[in-house]
Design a protein around this motif. Sequence first.
Motif, short mmCIF file in Angstrom:
data_model
loop_
_atom_site.label_atom_id
_atom_site.label_comp_id
_atom_site.label_asym_id
_atom_site.label_seq_id
_atom_site.Cartn_x
_atom_site.Cartn_y
_atom_site.Cartn_z
N ARG A 180 0.84 -1.20 0.00
CA ARG A 180 0.00 0.00 0.00
C ARG A 180 0.88 1.25 0.00
O ARG A 180 1.79 1.36 0.82
N VAL A 182 0.74 5.06 0.80
CA VAL A 182 -0.08 5.95 1.61
C VAL A 182 0.41 7.38 1.38
O VAL A 182 1.60 7.66 1.55
N GLN A 200 -4.84 5.72 0.21
CA GLN A 200 -4.06 4.50 0.07
C GLN A 200 -4.23 3.94 -1.34
O GLN A 200 -5.37 3.78 -1.82
N LEU A 254 -4.76 2.86 9.64
CA LEU A 254 -4.76 2.59 8.21
C LEU A 254 -5.52 1.31 7.86
O LEU A 254 -5.93 1.13 6.72
N ASN A 257 -9.20 2.65 8.40
CA ASN A 257 -9.47 3.89 7.66
C ASN A 257 -10.29 4.88 8.48
O ASN A 257 -11.34 5.38 8.04
#
Lengths: 427, 226
Positions: A180, A182, A200, A254, A257
């Motif tokens: 991912r 970010v 992301q 993360l 979210n």
Amino acid sequence: MSLMIALLLFAQQIPTPNVGPFGAAVSPDGATLLVPEFGSFNPYVIGGTVAVIDTATDSVTGTIAVGMQPEDVAFTPDGAYAFVTNAGGATVSVIDMATQIVVATTPCGEPFATFLYGVAIDPDGKLAYVNTTGGNWDGSEENIFILDADPASPTFADVVDTVEISGGFTRGGFRAQGDRYVVARGFADNDFSASPRVSQFHNGVLVSETIVVPAVGGFHGAEDLVVTPNGKYAYLPVWNFTEEGSDEVFVIDLGENKVIDIVRLGSGDNAQHGITSDPSGLLVLATNFFAGSVSVIFTPTNTVIDTIPVESLPNEVVFTPDGLKAYVTNQGSNSVSVIPFAPSLDLVVSLAQTAVVDPSVQKALDKKIAKALEDDTHLAALVKFIKEKSAEGKIVIGLYAKDTNPPAEDLNNVDVGLGGIDTYTQP
Amino acid sequence: MRLTKAHIAVAALAALVAGAFALKPPPTPPVRREAEPLRPMLVSLSELHTAAQTDRTKVDAYLSARARAVETADVDALIVASRDEDLAVRVMAIHLLGAVGGERAMAALMHAYRAGDAQAAAQAVAAIEGADAVPALLEILSAGPAANIAAEALGRRGDARAVEPLIAALRDETDPSRACHAAGALARLGGPAARLALEQSAAGATHVSIRRSAQQASTRFSEEPR
């Protein structure tokens, strides 16, 4: 893993060879700090160099000519190459670190239009993500350029993909073993009143976003974010384009979210710029751009434990891989501040941890702490904090001393950046 | 980014930029004129660019103002402005000349290049599309300052005139960065001469970065035969 809280006696300043030090990156071996020198606007100077600083001596050892108005820099994981974004030139310069020669220059958009910003290279060293906040003359948008960062690849340094999504992307990092990307996103849907987001991406595709809502202020952006070393959290400072501002750093889970905490910095500044985490993930440092200081956040509690004065317009902050130093680029005073983080504190922390586990050593701990406190008020504040939390019956998690060498599997259990003190039991 | 209602915040500044165009005299035969007619616009545009660098909400306003400046460009006045004593004015004029293109703009850009604004001028020349820019890029390649930009641009244009000069640049190890860029450019241009030069440098270049760049370029070459 070690915990090294700043034992700040004073921050040393390194004058940069040229004006406008902007981004910064320390090589993976910790030996070299690169600082792009953007230039300035008053007087108007078009920067075009990267300062090379030896971290052993904290002295400038050279400059490397790159493109116009260099802003940010990132190393490949092996340290063999560094990628530099040139904002004005709309190019990326690729430096061979063995010889400090620019071996490739890759156009990304259009000069004086695309506004290149941050660059991040994935943990595998395969791809470099180059963020932009502008657009092209023809009205098209390519907000993130993805470059081949693998020197073994035939397309090394070439643009291999682009992401076209509205808004301005500043700086980013990786999580989930690089799966991912970010990144901080402002002005989503080209709406300047939109709140900043943490976006992301997976393989260049936007997969999730978390919107933060600053307490006060008008137009908000985010100049940087940092992903904690365990990949679980992002810390997002808020930049305010208007007079009022919130002086906040948002903590985002993360995986979920969602915003799980908001750190009120109390810095007196409404514009935070750079942010970084120490290698342990226990400390996050954020620069207060106009106040000329750095806020130190202790992540287990998301509490500001210190505000360290630096010089004018601190832009970016980075740690050395061993966590013993932080470097701050002072854009307004053409210098880099060196903030030492003292290993001597390891002892105190180790004892504090021991004290939590075994109250019988508390008295001895107090004596050792008292001795350590004799000439350092910063340390005093930290230890006071630890003792208070201990007194509340809470265990301060993850406070390993350098010499305890906890096994790696234990470290995986340390939930750094949780947004509150949690319990952690050593096996 | 697109123009949105949020530009209200910067509309006044943009209007100042736009207003400067109203002062521009009507087109006349190419005679030397003072830079003053364009100076306010260039100063405003540069200031707006500066603002956009530090305040991202102003990016679109800057891009719009810049697009308008290109559309209504007075090449003669831009040429004069490209020699202004104010670096900010010069740089903006140089970039606008690159966006406008044409023979006179090219000549002015090379003047700016030789006069010391090498990076800005080289980037502006590189931005001019078509074969007309190749001679200027070749001069920049051989001159030294900002040669990397020229090498990279020549590699992407596919003009055979660039092959031999790029081979010479590859073999000139006194400027290793230029040589590395020449390697990448030759890989894009292709052809037997480029291939041979890359193979030779990959095997025999003294400078490690040049050797490595030639090796990388040779890999690309074998992957993408032309």
